[in-house]
Design a protein around this motif. Structure first.
Motif, short mmCIF file in Angstrom:
data_model
loop_
_atom_site.label_atom_id
_atom_site.label_comp_id
_atom_site.label_asym_id
_atom_site.label_seq_id
_atom_site.Cartn_x
_atom_site.Cartn_y
_atom_site.Cartn_z
N GLU A 135 -1.11 -51.05 36.28
CA GLU A 135 0.34 -51.16 36.35
C GLU A 135 0.97 -51.15 34.96
O GLU A 135 1.99 -50.51 34.73
N ILE A 136 0.32 -51.86 34.03
CA ILE A 136 0.83 -51.86 32.66
C ILE A 136 0.76 -50.46 32.07
O ILE A 136 1.70 -49.99 31.40
N THR A 137 -0.35 -49.77 32.32
CA THR A 137 -0.49 -48.40 31.80
C THR A 137 0.53 -47.47 32.43
O THR A 137 1.11 -46.62 31.75
N ARG A 138 0.77 -47.63 33.74
CA ARG A 138 1.75 -46.78 34.41
C ARG A 138 3.16 -47.04 33.86
O ARG A 138 3.94 -46.10 33.65
N GLU A 139 3.50 -48.29 33.60
CA GLU A 139 4.81 -48.61 33.02
C GLU A 139 4.94 -48.02 31.63
O GLU A 139 6.02 -47.52 31.25
N SER A 140 3.86 -48.08 30.86
CA SER A 140 3.89 -47.48 29.53
C SER A 140 4.09 -45.97 29.61
O SER A 140 4.83 -45.38 28.82
N LEU A 141 3.44 -45.34 30.57
CA LEU A 141 3.60 -43.90 30.75
C LEU A 141 5.03 -43.56 31.14
O LEU A 141 5.61 -42.59 30.62
N ASP A 142 5.64 -44.34 32.02
CA ASP A 142 7.03 -44.11 32.40
C ASP A 142 7.96 -44.29 31.21
O ASP A 142 8.93 -43.52 31.05
N GLU A 143 7.68 -45.28 30.37
CA GLU A 143 8.51 -45.50 29.20
C GLU A 143 8.39 -44.35 28.21
O GLU A 143 9.38 -43.91 27.61
N ILE A 144 7.17 -43.85 28.04
CA ILE A 144 6.97 -42.69 27.17
C ILE A 144 7.77 -41.50 27.68
O ILE A 144 8.39 -40.76 26.90
N ARG A 145 7.75 -41.28 28.98
CA ARG A 145 8.51 -40.16 29.55
C ARG A 145 10.00 -40.34 29.36
O ARG A 145 10.74 -39.37 29.09
N ARG A 146 10.50 -41.60 29.51
CA ARG A 146 11.92 -41.84 29.29
C ARG A 146 12.31 -41.57 27.84
O ARG A 146 13.35 -40.97 27.56
N ILE A 147 11.46 -42.00 26.91
CA ILE A 147 11.74 -41.74 25.49
C ILE A 147 11.75 -40.24 25.21
O ILE A 147 12.62 -39.73 24.49
N ALA A 148 10.81 -39.52 25.79
CA ALA A 148 10.75 -38.06 25.59
C ALA A 148 12.00 -37.39 26.14
O ALA A 148 12.53 -36.45 25.54
N ARG A 149 12.48 -37.86 27.30
CA ARG A 149 13.70 -37.26 27.87
C ARG A 149 14.91 -37.54 27.00
O ARG A 149 15.80 -36.70 26.88
N ARG A 150 14.97 -38.73 26.39
CA ARG A 150 16.10 -39.04 25.52
C ARG A 150 16.04 -38.22 24.23
O ARG A 150 17.07 -37.82 23.69
N LEU A 151 14.83 -37.98 23.74
CA LEU A 151 14.70 -37.20 22.52
C LEU A 151 15.02 -35.73 22.77
O LEU A 151 15.67 -35.08 21.94
N ARG A 152 14.59 -35.22 23.89
CA ARG A 152 14.81 -33.80 24.21
C ARG A 152 15.28 -33.68 25.65
O ARG A 152 14.48 -33.71 26.58
#
Length: 318
Positions: A165-182
């Motif tokens: 669950e922690i890893t999945r949340e980290s993956l979701d956060e990485i995706r959100r950061i990527a969407r904000r950057l690009r």
């Protein structure tokens, strides 16, 4: 004629006229002057000084206006140029100052365009690396954790599930950061879809109610204008969520006068007397690139109002 000679000749004309009045007028001055003559000469001197002051004030008034303009000019907030008025060197000085402002604004716009273009390229590169490398690595970790969890002893499965669950949340956060950057959705689906995706991210902020009013009949905008609108909306909503202490934000995007008007209004604590930070200055620089006008200030009834007016341009529709 230079300013010096203009002032000198004005003074000379006043003194010459006064001397002529003394020499040719009905009054005269004795060797040992009397009180009446002293009063006459004193009155003449006062008259000369008043006339000289009035003439100089009228002649140098354009310089005073130029001085005020020089003290308040801000290249991030373009305003009307000082009116070219006055005579001789004064008019030339004002015209030169206006030409200097035009050159500085043009050079700043060119420099900002290069800097922001490089910034967007760097955002794309980082977002791509986050998605392709970090995202794929975390995905592989999730799959491996699932495989290990299936074969792990029962007493370890709960711990492994928590790690997943922690890893999945980290993956979701990485995706959100990527969407904000690009904002890939901006390039693929257009401005309105990108803004709706942005609203979805803001709605996760606890205690913040978002009211939106998006027109579907927006005029044609080019890619640069759409990117500016998106980035200003992103920065404005982020500021509200992080710093405003607001419970409600009203978001509006409407066609106005052949262009587009973006308004972000919150009911938070407002900006007060705090100086503009890097975020607002960045929004101003982006707005200047497409000839837009940005205003940030207190809203009626409290809070802050961010308004962006973008002129209409030929291009694809939103």
């Amino acid at each position: 004629m230079s300013l010096f000679w203009r002032v000198f000749l004005i003074n000379a004309a006043v003194l010459t006229a006064a001397t002529a009045l003394v020499l040719l007028g009905p009054v005269s001055v004795s060797t040992r002057f009397v009180l009446t003559e002293a009063l006459i000469l004193g009155g003449g001197l006062v008259a000369m000084l008043v006339a000289n002051a009035l003439l100089l004030r009228v002649g140098l008034a354009p310089l005073q206006r130029l001085t005020r303009a020089m003290g308040t000019i801000d290249l991030l907030k373009p305003g009307p140029r000082p009116t070219v008025a006055g005579h001789a060197g004064i008019a030339d000085l004002i015209a030169t100052f206006n030409a200097m402002l035009d050159r500085l604004e043009s050079e700043r716009a060119t420099s900002n365009a290069r800097a922001l273009s490089a910034q967007e390229d760097e955002r794309r590169r980082i977002a791509q690396e986050l998605h392709d490398e970090v995202g794929q690595t975390l995905t592989a970790v999730l799959l491996e954790l699932r495989r290990v969890s299936d074969h792990a002893p029962p007493q370890l499965r709960d711990d492994l599930r928590q790690v997943r669950e922690i890893t999945r949340e980290s993956l979701d956060e990485i995706r959100r950061i990527a969407r904000r950057l690009r904002p890939g959705v901006l390039e693929e689906l257009g401005l309105l879809a990108a803004l709706r995706s942005l609203f979805g991210e803001v709605s996760h902020h606890n205690g913040l109610t978002l009211r939106r009013d998006l027109a579907t009949d927006l005029p044609a905008l080019d890619d640069a204008a759409e990117l500016v609108i998106y980035r200003v909306a992103q920065e404005g909503l982020t500021n509200v969520a992080r710093h405003a202490g607001a419970s409600r934000v009203d978001f509006s995007l409407q066609p106005v006068g052949g262009g587009v008007q973006l308004r972000i209004r919150d009911n938070g604590r407002g900006t007060g007397d705090a100086p503009e930070g890097a975020g607002i200055r960045g929004m101003r620089e982006r707005a200047l690139l497409v000839g837009a006008r940005l205003s940030v200030g207190p809203a009626d009834g409290g809070g802050t109002l961010v308004q962006l007016d973008v002129p209409g341009r030929p291009g694809r529709a939103a």
